[in-house]
Scaffold this active site. Structure first.
Site, short mmCIF file in Angstrom:
data_model
loop_
_atom_site.label_atom_id
_atom_site.label_comp_id
_atom_site.label_asym_id
_atom_site.label_seq_id
_atom_site.Cartn_x
_atom_site.Cartn_y
_atom_site.Cartn_z
N LYS A 91 2.19 2.25 -5.03
CA LYS A 91 2.87 1.76 -6.24
C LYS A 91 2.07 2.09 -7.48
O LYS A 91 2.62 2.47 -8.51
CB LYS A 91 3.06 0.23 -6.17
CG LYS A 91 3.94 -0.23 -5.03
CD LYS A 91 3.98 -1.74 -4.95
CE LYS A 91 2.71 -2.38 -4.47
NZ LYS A 91 2.32 -2.05 -3.08
N ASP A 124 0.82 -1.23 0.00
CA ASP A 124 0.00 0.00 0.00
C ASP A 124 0.84 1.26 0.00
O ASP A 124 0.44 2.29 0.53
CB ASP A 124 -0.95 0.02 1.22
CG ASP A 124 -1.63 -1.32 1.42
OD1 ASP A 124 -2.18 -1.84 0.45
OD2 ASP A 124 -1.57 -1.87 2.55
N GLN A 160 2.07 -6.36 -3.72
CA GLN A 160 2.46 -6.55 -2.31
C GLN A 160 3.76 -5.79 -2.07
O GLN A 160 3.92 -4.72 -2.63
CB GLN A 160 2.58 -8.03 -1.93
CG GLN A 160 1.25 -8.76 -1.93
CD GLN A 160 0.92 -9.40 -3.27
OE1 GLN A 160 1.80 -9.84 -3.97
NE2 GLN A 160 -0.33 -9.45 -3.61
N GLY A 166 -3.97 -4.85 -4.88
CA GLY A 166 -4.99 -3.85 -5.18
C GLY A 166 -4.33 -2.50 -5.27
O GLY A 166 -3.85 -1.97 -4.28
N HIS A 167 -4.22 -1.97 -6.47
CA HIS A 167 -3.62 -0.65 -6.63
C HIS A 167 -4.70 0.35 -6.97
O HIS A 167 -5.55 0.07 -7.80
CB HIS A 167 -2.60 -0.64 -7.76
CG HIS A 167 -1.54 -1.67 -7.60
ND1 HIS A 167 -0.74 -1.71 -6.50
CD2 HIS A 167 -1.19 -2.71 -8.36
CE1 HIS A 167 0.07 -2.73 -6.61
NE2 HIS A 167 -0.19 -3.36 -7.72
P1 GDP Z 1 -0.55 0.46 -3.82
O1 GDP Z 1 -1.19 -0.87 -3.73
O2 GDP Z 1 0.87 0.43 -3.40
O3 GDP Z 1 -0.75 1.11 -5.15
O4 GDP Z 1 -1.26 1.38 -2.75
P2 GDP Z 1 -2.81 1.62 -2.46
O5 GDP Z 1 -3.53 1.83 -3.70
O6 GDP Z 1 -3.33 0.61 -1.51
O7 GDP Z 1 -2.72 2.94 -1.57
C1 GDP Z 1 -2.23 4.09 -2.03
C2 GDP Z 1 -3.30 5.17 -1.83
O8 GDP Z 1 -2.68 6.38 -1.58
C3 GDP Z 1 -4.15 5.38 -3.05
O9 GDP Z 1 -5.45 5.74 -2.66
C4 GDP Z 1 -3.47 6.53 -3.76
O10 GDP Z 1 -4.35 7.30 -4.56
C5 GDP Z 1 -2.98 7.32 -2.60
N1 GDP Z 1 -1.73 8.05 -2.83
C6 GDP Z 1 -0.65 7.65 -3.54
N2 GDP Z 1 0.34 8.57 -3.42
C7 GDP Z 1 -0.15 9.55 -2.62
C8 GDP Z 1 0.42 10.74 -2.09
O11 GDP Z 1 1.56 11.10 -2.34
N3 GDP Z 1 -0.38 11.48 -1.25
C9 GDP Z 1 -1.65 11.11 -0.93
N4 GDP Z 1 -2.33 11.89 -0.10
N5 GDP Z 1 -2.19 9.98 -1.40
C10 GDP Z 1 -1.45 9.21 -2.22
#
Ligand code: GDP
Length: 428
Positions: free
Chosen positions: A16, A13, A223, A40-41
């Site tokens: 990515k 999370d 992950q 889940g991205h």
């Molecule tokens: P992933 O699986 O690594 O892609 O991560 P997730 O999707 O679970 O969580 C990332 C969340 O943080 C998403 O809702 C993104 O839109 C949000 N996000 C990503 N980068 C940033 C950031 O720099 N600032 C903020 N406030 N939200 C972010």
């Protein structure tokens, strides 16, 4: 850089999806190489939010998507995801490929995953997403897997499918779980053949040829490195190799093909679930509550709240060394505004001794006390900033302290969820 791998450097999370999306306007191919629909991205583009589980995030920016052999494929999820992408106007026809070597998540894998986890004691429960990823991965290593190529070969399908489904039922029965109905399961699996066939190809050749033609290939981890089956906090891990160590076996690209390794890390840390797995730098409850609320720290797939804590440079240093990381993309620094002080964990102490490295032993890790370096917090919204020079001096100092503690440069700084809310601190 023709072949770039972007992967999560903490417990998942990290954002990515957003970083991959930011980088993928330059990519010809976007590749998933491990995990399955347990990922889940979340990617926000304008008013639309996309939650990608199997399709590489880079397809949203126009790259050709490749679901490579290391992924375990749940065709039901993929089919729904492709329909959603189509309905939102993303051109995916002829632009998403599935490896003929990818293993299929069969109808009993999910129930078996859930039954196995339920049978574990509270202390050793993995809290899996229950989607059958670990059981499918396990069957692959037990030579009891069923690949896309097997599905598409009528003779192999005839000889293997029913047999494997019945074996699944034996295991469900042994755990006291409800069995699947074999005829229904056969029909479900066979319903995948017609739409999966045109997507299926030898993705090892596809990628090798793309590389030989100097195409830009963006490899997307799911992950994260601290959940790696070998190097993570075993057994509170995922069932695949999540870092660069998994790329060669998960794609068919040679190990030396990766030109650039970018680790995505949050400016703080989170870990899904209320208690599964060690989390040495848990923040004080008031700070954790702010991070959880402001950072919307709830799982994309499960909706479960994530534990929140201070940046852990010990764990991240372990990851940087393991993966030969070239640079870091640091996300969500905007969430830290007005929190004072900001803490970075620079060492672990266990039983009065400073530890060298990241311990394998779960009990040691659970007893570790973080040694923090405190820095003054910064104030104000960062999300409108695009130039490094416009960052508050204290935010810059915080980033520099992280770079020093992990021995790796931060190249990209993300200040918001949008593609545009990204600051390039250093040219690549
Ligand atoms: P992933 O699986 O690594 O892609 O991560 P997730 O999707 O679970 O969580 C990332 C969340 O943080 C998403 O809702 C993104 O839109 C949000 N996000 C990503 N980068 C940033 C950031 O720099 N600032 C903020 N406030 N939200 C972010």
């Amino acid at each position: 850089m023709p072949v770039t791998c972007v992967f999560g450097a903490q417990w998942g999370d990290e954002g990515k999806g957003k970083i991959v999306d930011f980088l993928s306007h330059d990519a010809d191919y976007a590749v998933r190489f491990q995990g399955g629909a347990n990922a889940g991205h979340t990617i926000r583009i304008g008013d639309e939010t996309f939650a990608q589980r199997l399709t590489p995030s880079g397809v949203l920016a126009g790259a050709i998507g490749v679901i490579a052999n290391g992924v375990v494929l749940d065709p039901n999820v993929l089919q729904r995801e492709l329909e959603t992408l189509r309905s939102k106007g993303i051109d995916i026809d002829g632009r998403v490929f599935v490896s003929d070597r990818a293993h299929l998540v069969l109808p009993f894998h999910g129930p078996l995953d859930r039954a196995l986890d339920a049978s574990r004691s509270d202390r050793w429960r993995n809290n899996t997403t229950g989607r059958g990823i670990s059981t499918c991965m396990g069957d692959k290593h037990l030579y009891e897997g069923f690949r896309v190529a097997d599905l598409l070969n009528a003779r192999v399908r005839e000889e293997r499918l029913r047999y494997l489904l019945e074996r699944g039922n034996v295991r469900l029965r042994s755990l006291g779980a409800e069995e699947i109905v074999i005829d229904e399961a056969v029909a479900e699996v066979e319903s995948w053949i017609d739409w999966l066939r045109p997507l299926t190809t030898d993705t090892t050749r596809l990628l090798q040829d793309a590389r030989a033609a100097d195409k830009r290939i963006l490899i997307e981890g799911a992950q994260a490195a601290l959940l790696d089956v070998d190097f993570g906090t075993y057994p509170f891990v995922t069932s695949s190799s999540t870092g660069l160590n998994g790329v060669a076996s998960g794609t068919g690209l040679p190990p030396r093909a990766i030109d650039n390794a970018i680790a995505v890390a949050k400016a703080y840390v989170t870990r899904v679930g209320s208690d599964a797995g060690p989390f040495p730098t848990a923040a004080e409850p008031d700070v954790a509550a702010v991070l959880q609320e402001r950072g919307r720290e709830f799982g994309t797939v499960t909706g479960r709240p994530r534990r929140c804590g201070w940046f852990d440079a010990v764990a991240m240093g372990h990851v940087c060394r393991l993966n030969g990381v070239d640079s870091v993309a640091l996300t969500k620094i905007d969430i830290l505004a007005d929190i004072d002080p900001l803490r970075i964990c620079v060492a672990y102490e266990c039983d009065g001794q400073r530890l060298d490295g990241f311990p394998a032993d779960i009990d040691t890790l659970q007893r570790c006390r973080p040694v923090y370096e405190d820095l003054p917090g910064f104030s104000g919204a960062l999300s409108g900033i695009r130039e490094p020079a416009d960052l508050p001096a204290r935010a810059r100092e915080y980033v520099e302290a992280i770079e020093k503690a992990i021995g790796t440069d931060v190249q990209l700084l993300s200040v918001g969820p949008e593609r545009t809310e990204t600051i390039t601190l250093r040219a690549s």
